[in-house]
Design a protein around this motif. Structure first.
Motif, PDB file in Angstrom:
ATOM      1  N   MET A  93     -25.377  26.102 -78.554  1.00 23.97           N
ATOM      2  CA  MET A  93     -24.052  26.682 -78.322  1.00 23.97           C
ATOM      3  C   MET A  93     -23.017  25.611 -77.973  1.00 23.97           C
ATOM      4  O   MET A  93     -23.345  24.469 -77.693  1.00 23.97           O
ATOM      5  N   HIS A  94     -21.757  26.067 -77.993  1.00 24.77           N
ATOM      6  CA  HIS A  94     -20.623  25.297 -77.480  1.00 24.77           C
ATOM      7  C   HIS A  94     -20.313  24.091 -78.358  1.00 24.77           C
ATOM      8  O   HIS A  94     -20.665  24.066 -79.523  1.00 24.77           O
ATOM      9  N   GLY A  95     -19.641  23.106 -77.796  1.00 26.82           N
ATOM     10  CA  GLY A  95     -19.341  21.899 -78.544  1.00 26.82           C
ATOM     11  C   GLY A  95     -18.080  22.018 -79.383  1.00 26.82           C
ATOM     12  O   GLY A  95     -17.309  22.977 -79.276  1.00 26.82           O
ATOM     13  N   TYR A  96     -17.881  21.034 -80.252  1.00 26.71           N
ATOM     14  CA  TYR A  96     -16.600  20.880 -80.943  1.00 26.71           C
ATOM     15  C   TYR A  96     -16.814  20.275 -82.323  1.00 26.71           C
ATOM     16  O   TYR A  96     -17.190  19.105 -82.452  1.00 26.71           O
ATOM     17  N   SER A 137     -15.921  25.090 -76.371  1.00 25.80           N
ATOM     18  CA  SER A 137     -15.089  24.541 -77.445  1.00 25.80           C
ATOM     19  C   SER A 137     -13.626  24.450 -77.040  1.00 25.80           C
ATOM     20  O   SER A 137     -12.938  23.477 -77.375  1.00 25.80           O
ATOM     21  N   VAL A 138     -13.120  25.453 -76.330  1.00 25.28           N
ATOM     22  CA  VAL A 138     -11.714  25.420 -75.944  1.00 25.28           C
ATOM     23  C   VAL A 138     -11.447  24.304 -74.945  1.00 25.28           C
ATOM     24  O   VAL A 138     -10.355  23.709 -74.947  1.00 25.28           O
ATOM     25  N   GLN A 143      -8.896  19.212 -74.119  1.00 26.14           N
ATOM     26  CA  GLN A 143      -9.018  17.821 -73.677  1.00 26.14           C
ATOM     27  C   GLN A 143      -8.515  16.868 -74.757  1.00 26.14           C
ATOM     28  O   GLN A 143      -7.874  15.847 -74.461  1.00 26.14           O
ATOM     29  N   ARG A 144      -8.795  17.195 -76.023  1.00 20.32           N
ATOM     30  CA  ARG A 144      -8.280  16.361 -77.111  1.00 20.32           C
ATOM     31  C   ARG A 144      -6.751  16.392 -77.125  1.00 20.32           C
ATOM     32  O   ARG A 144      -6.103  15.398 -77.458  1.00 20.32           O
TER      33      ARG A 144
END
Length: 529
Positions: A93-96, A137-138, A143-144
């Motif tokens: 799960m999660h990540g980008y 992800s958000v 952060q980006r």
């Protein structure tokens, strides 16, 4: 039908899950019986302070996993794998994962393991009054933005790993609600991203004058049972290098490993729960009502059907045990007496049974990455002991296994102590439970609750993903997932339950006292370069 005839006639479901250390495919019949398995082992890389997998590794791994499964089908049943009833893709799960309008990757894939989003997670948690974990992800996206990374202006699609592979196979930008809950807060009433929070995020980022809003770049949310597209010609060619696999196979919504773990343990209805333990460990407790307040140690996610779930996620579990197993494997090979991995792990886990209840003063922090529950921004594997501790395999391994569950226990204590959430029974699955009853008994001691392991526990997430694909095809008259699983899969499933004794619970609590007493050493080690 025989298994061979089921395969010929496409009366099957395939689940492929991209886990942290292996990509695994499981082909089942509609009752959940495993027909074939394919495995590709891999490891993440730490590049420029980012835990990642390259796009080439992802693509190659998925293809190799499918190739191994296809070859097993041909070898076992003597027929080619041309048609499958339904396919499901799941992943950590999660990540980008960030793509531009041409479908090109424009930033390194960041896994759940990264803890480089503290500023974003803190600000969003305050804005939403809802816990935003560092790995969501958000949090990565914002952060980006805060870091003014140029690629953000060119974003066209942001997804998790499962939704990315699903898009490669179908061309559809969709995601299962359980995995979507690792991207952005979910409204369990609408089965969609929380609209009020979406608008708050869009207002927050308006000053940057991007051409997109959140819903433009995030995948559409679907629930279990919905069809999420079909395998395209390009998707079939991507998955099967031989060209035998037919296009047009329906796919169910892609899910995260938390959702597949709930499905694999029949823990999708309120008052059920499970613990998945492998490279990482997480508990999923399906709630009857929302928690009374926000806890940074607890994530609010959902089942694949959208029920609210309290998730306690620890980034680290068995990585240090894997390192020890690797050392033994290399030693045995160097001595000219190679030993199978399964035998090594059984030896290590069974050794822990004979360890002293307090591990004779040995405490282990097996953290290769940060651990947000413990406020650790980075990990440094560390073993601490008294000068007079008896260092033998039983004590060392018991300390490693107890340490693997320590962060999970910290989060679970909040649920049981502060929120009074009942733990009537917890289902365990994942590699931590492969050796009978050892990991199971330690988890029961840590949680002070019965822990049940099913005979299917070793099949894990990809099997759960295959069940979700079968559910899409086989549910009757709008049948709920819990009812389908009970009727079609688990009615005759064999289980083993371990009840902790009062002494078991007291012993684990004693270990935790020593764990907390030396935790500052781990923090100081993690602060150093």
């Amino acid at each position: 039908m025989s298994a061979r005839d089921l395969i010929i006639n496409g009366k099957t479901a395939l689940g492929i899950e991209l886990g942290s250390t292996r990509i695994k495919g499981v082909l089942i019949d509609f009752a959940g019986n495993v027909l074939a398995v394919g495995i590709h082992d891999w490891e993440n890389s730490f590049i420029d302070n980012i835990w990642t997998y390259s796009l080439e590794e992802i693509h190659t791994g998925v293809r190799d996993c499918y190739s191994c499964l296809r070859k097993e089908v041909e070898r076992t049943y003597g027929v080619p794998l041309k048609n499958i009833g339904a396919i499901g893709i799941s992943a950590m799960m999660h990540g980008y994962m960030a793509l531009d309008k041409d479908g090109n990757q424009i930033a390194p894939f960041q896994t759940w393991r990264n803890t480089n989003t503290q500023d974003a997670a803190d600000e969003l948690t305050d804005l939403f009054q809802f816990n935003i974990p560092l790995r969501w992800s958000v949090a990565h996206l914002y952060q980006r933005i805060l870091d003014q990374e140029e690629h953000v202006r060119n974003l066209d699609y942001v997804s998790t790993l499962s939704a990315y592979i699903h898009w490669k196979l179908t061309g559809e930008r969709v995601i299962g609600i359980g995995d979507a809950a690792g991207m952005f807060p979910i409204d369990s009433k609408t089965h969609d991203y929380d609209e009020d929070m979406v608008q708050k995020f869009d207002a927050l980022t308006e000053k940057y004058q991007y051409s997109w809003k959140l819903r433009d770049i995030f995948p559409k949310v679907l629930t279990a049972g919905e069809q999420a597209g079909v395998l395209t010609e390009a998707g079939a060619a991507f998955l099967d290098e031989t060209g035998m696999l037919q296009a047009g196979i329906p796919l169910c919504p892609p899910e995260g490993d938390a959702g597949t773990g709930m499905t694999a343990t029949n823990s999708v209805a309120p008052r059920t729960g499970n613990v998945s333990a492998g490279t990482s460990t997480f508990a999923m407790i399906v709630l009857e009502k929302q928690l009374s307040k926000v806890y940074r140690e607890i994530d609010m996610v959902t089942t694949p059907c959208g029920h609210p779930v309290a998730m306690v996620h620890a980034n680290n579990c068995s990585s240090q045990v894997n390192v020890i197993a690797g050392l033994l494997r290399d030693f045995a090979a160097a001595m000219g007496q190679p030993v199978p991995d399964g035998k090594i792990y059984d030896f290590l886990f069974n050794s822990a049974v004979d360890g002293a209840p307090d591990c004779d003063g040995i405490v282990t922090y097996g953290y290769t990455s940060g651990e947000s529950i413990l406020n650790l921004d980075a990990g440094r594997p560390l073993t601490v002991r008294r000068a007079d501790s008896t260092v033998n395999w039983p004590n060392l391994m018991r300390s490693n296994l107890c340490g693997a569950l320590a962060a999970l226990k910290v989060g679970m204590d909040i649920l049981t102590r502060d929120e009074q959430v009942p733990l009537q029974r917890i289902y365990g699955h994942g590699g931590f439970f492969t050796t009978p009853q050892v990991g199971q008994r330690l988890l029961a001691s840590a949680l002070a609750a019965p822990v049940t392991v099913m005979e299917t526990a070793g099949s894990g997430g990809p099997w759960g993903m295959a069940l979700l694909a079968a559910y899409m095809l086989q549910r009757q008259n709008g049948e709920r997932l819990a009812a389908f699983l009970e009727r079609q899969v688990f009615a005759c499933c064999q289980t083993v339950t371990v009840e902790p004794t009062a002494q078991d619970v007291a012993d684990f609590d004693a270990y935790m006292q020593a764990f907390h007493a030396a935790l500052d050493l781990e923090r100081r080690a993690a602060e150093g370069e």
